[in-house]
Design an enzyme around this catalytic site. Structure first.
Site, PDB file in Angstrom:
ATOM      1  N   GLU A 287      -4.447   7.058   5.567  1.00  0.00           N
ATOM      2  CA  GLU A 287      -3.417   8.078   5.817  1.00  0.00           C
ATOM      3  C   GLU A 287      -3.669   9.227   4.846  1.00  0.00           C
ATOM      4  OE1 GLU A 287       0.679   7.046   4.854  1.00  0.00           O
ATOM      5  OE2 GLU A 287       0.085   5.879   3.113  1.00  0.00           O
TER       6      GLU A 287
ATOM      7  N   HIS B 131      11.658  -3.427 -18.700  1.00  0.00           N
ATOM      8  CA  HIS B 131      11.109  -3.495 -17.342  1.00  0.00           C
ATOM      9  C   HIS B 131      11.937  -4.398 -16.431  1.00  0.00           C
ATOM     10  CE1 HIS B 131       7.732  -1.728 -19.415  1.00  0.00           C
ATOM     11  NE2 HIS B 131       7.079  -1.545 -18.272  1.00  0.00           N
TER      12      HIS B 131
ATOM     13  N   TYR C 223      13.091   6.699  -1.567  1.00  0.00           N
ATOM     14  CA  TYR C 223      13.601   7.969  -1.039  1.00  0.00           C
ATOM     15  C   TYR C 223      13.326   8.082   0.449  1.00  0.00           C
ATOM     16  CZ  TYR C 223       8.866  10.055  -0.823  1.00  0.00           C
ATOM     17  OH  TYR C 223       7.558  10.335  -0.510  1.00  0.00           O
TER      18      TYR C 223
ATOM     19  N   LEU D  20       2.424   4.216   4.775  1.00  0.00           N
ATOM     20  CA  LEU D  20       3.840   4.410   5.046  1.00  0.00           C
ATOM     21  C   LEU D  20       4.053   4.424   6.568  1.00  0.00           C
ATOM     22  CD1 LEU D  20       6.510   5.122   3.427  1.00  0.00           C
ATOM     23  CD2 LEU D  20       6.247   7.331   4.538  1.00  0.00           C
TER      24      LEU D  20
ATOM     25  N   LYS E 147       8.736   3.305   0.650  1.00  0.00           N
ATOM     26  CA  LYS E 147       8.772   4.738   0.327  1.00  0.00           C
ATOM     27  C   LYS E 147       9.333   4.901  -1.083  1.00  0.00           C
ATOM     28  CE  LYS E 147       9.623   9.121   2.734  1.00  0.00           C
ATOM     29  NZ  LYS E 147       8.281   9.663   2.586  1.00  0.00           N
TER      30      LYS E 147
ATOM     31  N   ARG F 259      14.231   2.548   7.836  1.00  0.00           N
ATOM     32  CA  ARG F 259      13.130   2.535   6.857  1.00  0.00           C
ATOM     33  C   ARG F 259      13.693   2.522   5.431  1.00  0.00           C
ATOM     34  NH1 ARG F 259       8.599   7.112   7.078  1.00  0.00           N
ATOM     35  NH2 ARG F 259      10.305   8.361   6.222  1.00  0.00           N
TER      36      ARG F 259
HETATM   37  N1  PDD Z   1       6.134  12.140   2.987  1.00  0.00           N
HETATM   38  N2  PDD Z   1       2.540   8.822   4.409  1.00  0.00           N
HETATM   39  C1  PDD Z   1       2.978   9.189   3.190  1.00  0.00           C
HETATM   40  C2  PDD Z   1       2.284   8.634   1.992  1.00  0.00           C
HETATM   41  C3  PDD Z   1       4.059  10.085   3.075  1.00  0.00           C
HETATM   42  O1  PDD Z   1       4.507  10.431   1.859  1.00  0.00           O
HETATM   43  C4  PDD Z   1       4.681  10.606   4.249  1.00  0.00           C
HETATM   44  C5  PDD Z   1       5.829  11.550   4.202  1.00  0.00           C
HETATM   45  C6  PDD Z   1       4.177  10.196   5.500  1.00  0.00           C
HETATM   46  C7  PDD Z   1       4.798  10.657   6.786  1.00  0.00           C
HETATM   47  O2  PDD Z   1       6.031  10.015   7.033  1.00  0.00           O
HETATM   48  P1  PDD Z   1       7.171  10.728   7.895  1.00  0.00           P
HETATM   49  O3  PDD Z   1       6.576  11.110   9.205  1.00  0.00           O
HETATM   50  O4  PDD Z   1       8.226   9.681   8.047  1.00  0.00           O
HETATM   51  O5  PDD Z   1       7.631  11.927   7.124  1.00  0.00           O
HETATM   52  C8  PDD Z   1       3.126   9.289   5.538  1.00  0.00           C
HETATM   53  C9  PDD Z   1       7.329  12.912   2.825  1.00  0.00           C
HETATM   54  C10 PDD Z   1       7.540  13.972   3.862  1.00  0.00           C
HETATM   55  C11 PDD Z   1       7.399  13.411   1.397  1.00  0.00           C
HETATM   56  O6  PDD Z   1       7.023  12.651   0.518  1.00  0.00           O
HETATM   57  O7  PDD Z   1       7.870  14.524   1.157  1.00  0.00           O
END
Ligand code: PDD
Length: 284
Positions: free
Chosen positions: A178, A105, A37, A202, A146, A56
């Site tokens: 993170e 699977h 996603y 990520l 992601k 990405r």
């Molecule tokens: N999540 N790390 C993780 C594990 C994340 O799920 C996200 C963002 C980020 C930040 O990435 P970005 O700056 O590209 O949004 C880092 C999104 C917003 C979500 O799952 O809703």
């Protein structure tokens, strides 16, 4: 029923009201969390860093052995139909492996992906700062993808909510990696530090933008690992994401961070970040 229910969403080539968008229970996204996603913020009707988000997405798809179902131009056309008005909103898109004839699977050879996108308003952000906790990173080893398979992230963030906090900071081998849904910045000896990109985290688009803004404005930055003790001692700790922008952490594991209010470097970065958004909002 909420006001969201009759908003128009995109599903497999069609634009339909949200409450009419349906997928099969045999979808591998539902059965296995087999999909990826993106979340893309939109300001003044314009997606922020669209190309970076699309790159990405392609990397995530490649990482799970899938081809991009739409070209960047086709995605952009979908988004422009979903974006309504000029308020701050975010696009959520999800691509799953698709509907399989049976639960197995192993990946079926001929399968059409399920492609979904919707656009929702961004909630106002708390600028007074947030509380966070540290927790062991129990996720898998491909965190650069992601993936929609977010059970570990869900449980880790809930651990923060259970303790009256907003976010969990994940610790792996005594390093702070993170947040459960955000990237991490810590001020160490006057230098803004964020962990380097790797399979452990990520590659956040907001993270890259914050680094870029810092470099353009003479703010010292470094990409390197952050030890748990550096995190705990940091006079400023920030967590970044597309929908939450730059969140200053003012309390960590019950202890005050810095002066217990958003710090001076955050104030500066916040102003620069808002300027960047404003330029996007302005009609060209
Ligand atoms: N999540 N790390 C993780 C594990 C994340 O799920 C996200 C963002 C980020 C930040 O990435 P970005 O700056 O590209 O949004 C880092 C999104 C917003 C979500 O799952 O809703």
């Amino acid at each position: 029923m909420t006001a969201l229910d009759d908003s128009i969403v995109y599903l497999n080539g069609e634009f339909v009201p949200l409450n009419e968008a349906k997928i099969s229970v045999m979808d591998r996204g539902f059965l296995f969390g087999d999909g990826v996603y993106e979340v893309i913020p939109v300001y003044g009707g314009r997606p922020l860093r669209l190309d970076e988000h699309m790159t990405r997405l392609e990397n995530s798809l490649r990482g799970i052995r899938m081809e991009p179902p739409l070209s960047t131009g086709e995605w952009a056309a979908v988004f422009s139909r979903l974006i309504q008005g000029s308020h701050d909103q975010s696009i959520y898109l999800q691509v799953t492996r698709g509907v399989a004839p049976k639960r197995d699977h192993a990946i079926p050879p001929e399968i059409e992906p399920t492609v979904f996108a919707m656009c929702t308003p961004i909630a106002p952000l708390p600028i007074e700062g947030i509380k966070a906790i540290t927790v062991d990173d129990i996720r898998w080893q491909w965190c650069h993808i992601k993936a929609i398979t977010l059970l570990a992230n869900v449980l880790l963030r809930q651990a923060a909510v259970d303790r009256g906090c907003t976010e969990s900071i994940l610790i792996r081998d005594a390093s702070a990696v993170e947040g459960a849904a955000s990237n991490l910045f810590v001020l160490v000896d006057g230098v803004l530090i964020t962990p380097p990109k790797s399979n452990e985290l990520l590659p956040g688009i907001t993270r890259d933008l914050v680094l870029e803004i810092a470099l353009q404005n003479g703010i010292a930055v470094q990409e390197r690992k952050i030890t748990l003790s550096e995190l705990k001692a940091g006079p400023e700790v920030w967590l970044t994401s597309s929908t939450r922008e730059i969140m200053p952490v003012i309390e960590l594991d019950g202890a005050q961070v810095g002066e217990g209010v958003p710090g001076p470097l955050w104030q500066r970065m916040q102003a620069l970040y808002q300027d960047y958004k404003e330029i996007l909002r302005r009609p060209s």
